[in-house]
Write a protein that holds these residues in place. Structure first.
Motif, PDB file in Angstrom:
ATOM      1  N   PHE A 111       0.824  -1.209   0.000  1.00 46.73           N
ATOM      2  CA  PHE A 111       0.000   0.000   0.000  1.00 46.73           C
ATOM      3  C   PHE A 111       0.859   1.261   0.000  1.00 46.73           C
ATOM      4  O   PHE A 111       0.509   2.247  -0.653  1.00 46.73           O
ATOM      5  N   ALA A 112       1.967   1.237   0.727  1.00 42.85           N
ATOM      6  CA  ALA A 112       2.851   2.408   0.757  1.00 42.85           C
ATOM      7  C   ALA A 112       3.435   2.685  -0.630  1.00 42.85           C
ATOM      8  O   ALA A 112       3.469   3.835  -1.084  1.00 42.85           O
ATOM      9  N   VAL A 113       3.866   1.648  -1.314  1.00 43.89           N
ATOM     10  CA  VAL A 113       4.430   1.811  -2.658  1.00 43.89           C
ATOM     11  C   VAL A 113       3.352   2.295  -3.635  1.00 43.89           C
ATOM     12  O   VAL A 113       3.594   3.178  -4.453  1.00 43.89           O
ATOM     13  N   THR A 114       2.160   1.741  -3.514  1.00 39.27           N
ATOM     14  CA  THR A 114       1.062   2.192  -4.376  1.00 39.27           C
ATOM     15  C   THR A 114       0.763   3.667  -4.112  1.00 39.27           C
ATOM     16  O   THR A 114       0.506   4.434  -5.048  1.00 39.27           O
ATOM     17  N   GLY A 115       0.834   4.084  -2.861  1.00 35.88           N
ATOM     18  CA  GLY A 115       0.636   5.492  -2.515  1.00 35.88           C
ATOM     19  C   GLY A 115       1.652   6.389  -3.181  1.00 35.88           C
ATOM     20  O   GLY A 115       1.303   7.455  -3.729  1.00 35.88           O
ATOM     21  N   ILE A 116       2.901   5.971  -3.174  1.00 37.04           N
ATOM     22  CA  ILE A 116       3.950   6.772  -3.839  1.00 37.04           C
ATOM     23  C   ILE A 116       3.694   6.820  -5.339  1.00 37.04           C
ATOM     24  O   ILE A 116       3.860   7.865  -5.971  1.00 37.04           O
ATOM     25  N   ALA A 121       2.038   9.800 -10.065  1.00 43.35           N
ATOM     26  CA  ALA A 121       1.118   9.931 -11.207  1.00 43.35           C
ATOM     27  C   ALA A 121       0.434  11.292 -11.185  1.00 43.35           C
ATOM     28  O   ALA A 121       0.233  11.909 -12.238  1.00 43.35           O
ATOM     29  N   ALA A 122       0.092  11.784 -10.008  1.00 35.51           N
ATOM     30  CA  ALA A 122      -0.531  13.104  -9.896  1.00 35.51           C
ATOM     31  C   ALA A 122       0.426  14.202 -10.352  1.00 35.51           C
ATOM     32  O   ALA A 122      -0.002  15.251 -10.826  1.00 35.51           O
ATOM     33  N   GLU A 123       1.723  13.939 -10.235  1.00 41.20           N
ATOM     34  CA  GLU A 123       2.744  14.902 -10.654  1.00 41.20           C
ATOM     35  C   GLU A 123       3.167  14.669 -12.105  1.00 41.20           C
ATOM     36  O   GLU A 123       4.083  15.310 -12.600  1.00 41.20           O
ATOM     37  N   GLY A 124       2.524  13.688 -12.758  1.00 42.83           N
ATOM     38  CA  GLY A 124       2.819  13.424 -14.164  1.00 42.83           C
ATOM     39  C   GLY A 124       3.930  12.418 -14.404  1.00 42.83           C
ATOM     40  O   GLY A 124       4.384  12.243 -15.525  1.00 42.83           O
ATOM     41  N   ALA A 125       4.384  11.753 -13.350  1.00 43.51           N
ATOM     42  CA  ALA A 125       5.455  10.763 -13.486  1.00 43.51           C
ATOM     43  C   ALA A 125       4.885   9.358 -13.282  1.00 43.51           C
ATOM     44  O   ALA A 125       4.014   9.148 -12.454  1.00 43.51           O
ATOM     45  N   ILE A 126       5.368   8.424 -14.068  1.00 41.23           N
ATOM     46  CA  ILE A 126       4.977   7.024 -13.920  1.00 41.23           C
ATOM     47  C   ILE A 126       6.193   6.261 -13.419  1.00 41.23           C
ATOM     48  O   ILE A 126       7.262   6.308 -14.027  1.00 41.23           O
ATOM     49  N   ILE A 127       6.042   5.586 -12.305  1.00 45.21           N
ATOM     50  CA  ILE A 127       7.132   4.786 -11.747  1.00 45.21           C
ATOM     51  C   ILE A 127       6.847   3.331 -12.069  1.00 45.21           C
ATOM     52  O   ILE A 127       5.905   2.741 -11.530  1.00 45.21           O
ATOM     53  N   LYS A 185      12.749   8.827  -3.190  1.00 43.05           N
ATOM     54  CA  LYS A 185      12.548   9.826  -2.140  1.00 43.05           C
ATOM     55  C   LYS A 185      12.287  11.213  -2.717  1.00 43.05           C
ATOM     56  O   LYS A 185      11.582  12.016  -2.114  1.00 43.05           O
ATOM     57  N   GLU A 186      12.815  11.469  -3.936  1.00 42.98           N
ATOM     58  CA  GLU A 186      12.569  12.781  -4.564  1.00 42.98           C
ATOM     59  C   GLU A 186      11.078  12.988  -4.802  1.00 42.98           C
ATOM     60  O   GLU A 186      10.569  14.103  -4.671  1.00 42.98           O
ATOM     61  N   VAL A 187      10.388  11.936  -5.206  1.00 43.73           N
ATOM     62  CA  VAL A 187       8.949  12.026  -5.459  1.00 43.73           C
ATOM     63  C   VAL A 187       8.221  12.414  -4.182  1.00 43.73           C
ATOM     64  O   VAL A 187       7.337  13.282  -4.192  1.00 43.73           O
ATOM     65  N   MET A 188       8.608  11.799  -3.069  1.00 49.41           N
ATOM     66  CA  MET A 188       7.952  12.100  -1.793  1.00 49.41           C
ATOM     67  C   MET A 188       8.279  13.510  -1.332  1.00 49.41           C
ATOM     68  O   MET A 188       7.419  14.224  -0.831  1.00 49.41           O
ATOM     69  N   LEU A 189       9.542  13.905  -1.509  1.00 51.72           N
ATOM     70  CA  LEU A 189       9.967  15.232  -1.034  1.00 51.72           C
ATOM     71  C   LEU A 189       9.467  16.360  -1.910  1.00 51.72           C
ATOM     72  O   LEU A 189       9.259  17.469  -1.428  1.00 51.72           O
ATOM     73  N   SER A 190       9.267  16.086  -3.195  1.00 48.11           N
ATOM     74  CA  SER A 190       8.865  17.153  -4.114  1.00 48.11           C
ATOM     75  C   SER A 190       7.356  17.311  -4.221  1.00 48.11           C
ATOM     76  O   SER A 190       6.871  18.248  -4.837  1.00 48.11           O
TER      77      SER A 190
END
Length: 192
Positions: A111-116, A121-127, A185-190
């Motif tokens: 669930f944590a990974v899905t949250g990230i 995705a909301a920021e336009g990035a696909i991981i 971590k950049e995704v979480m911090l940004s």
């Protein structure tokens, strides 16, 4: 919708079928195979789970072979994996085959990974899923399959393969989660 994404959706659609067969209050008897005894419904559920799990390889193969890799597929494929694994682990706790604390650790990471991924995705990035994430998923699938099959065919040689696989799945899930958070971590911090 392309073929790989249809295959991924079929994996999601097999989840309720798997759950109904495994948890339904009816029984078709018991089978004895390779030293293991298990209810027929559990064997059928295991086969459905294994078929659903194999669609993960099939959709990826066709996506790469036919050059049909899409952002939707990159998002949906790991989500389908998580839904299947989550359903299976919850069912295994329900029938007493897996300890709840291990399943909570595994599902918390998922669930944590899905949250990230959702934040990205909301920021336009696909991981996309990492190689370690894919290995983690396959170890989880092996553990679930072994548990569903009552440790078949390892019963007759008295190796608790299913339990070893479950411990390994828990450990690799923790490690891959840690690695995932470090790499992203950049995704979480940004995020705003």
């Amino acid at each position: 919708m392309n073929l790989p994404n249809k295959i991924t959706i079929s994996r999601i659609l097999l989840i309720p079928v798997f759950m109904i067969v495994l948890l339904a209050p009816f029984h078709w008897g018991t089978v004895h195979i390779l030293g293991a005894s298990l209810p027929v419904t559990q064997l059928v559920a295991a086969i459905i789970f294994i078929i659903a799990s194999c669609t993960d390889w099939v959709d990826g193969y066709y996506a790469r072979k036919l050059n049909l890799v899409t952002n939707f597929g990159k998002f949906l494929d790991p989500l389908a994996d998580k839904l299947l694994v989550t359903a299976a682990f919850v069912a295994l706790v329900e029938i007493g085959y897996a300890p709840a604390w291990m399943v909570i650790i595994i599902l918390s990471r998922e669930f944590a990974v899905t949250g990230i991924r959702l934040v990205a995705a909301a920021e336009g990035a696909i991981i996309a899923a990492s190689n370690l994430g894919k290995i983690k998923t396959w170890i989880q699938i092996v553990a679930i399959s072994a548990l569903l099959l009552n440790n078949m065919p390892f019963v007759w040689i008295q190796i608790p393969f299913a339990q070893i696989a479950l411990w390994l799945a828990t450990a690799i899930t923790l490690y891959s989660g840690w690695e995932y958070f470090i790499k992203n971590k950049e995704v979480m911090l940004s995020s705003k």
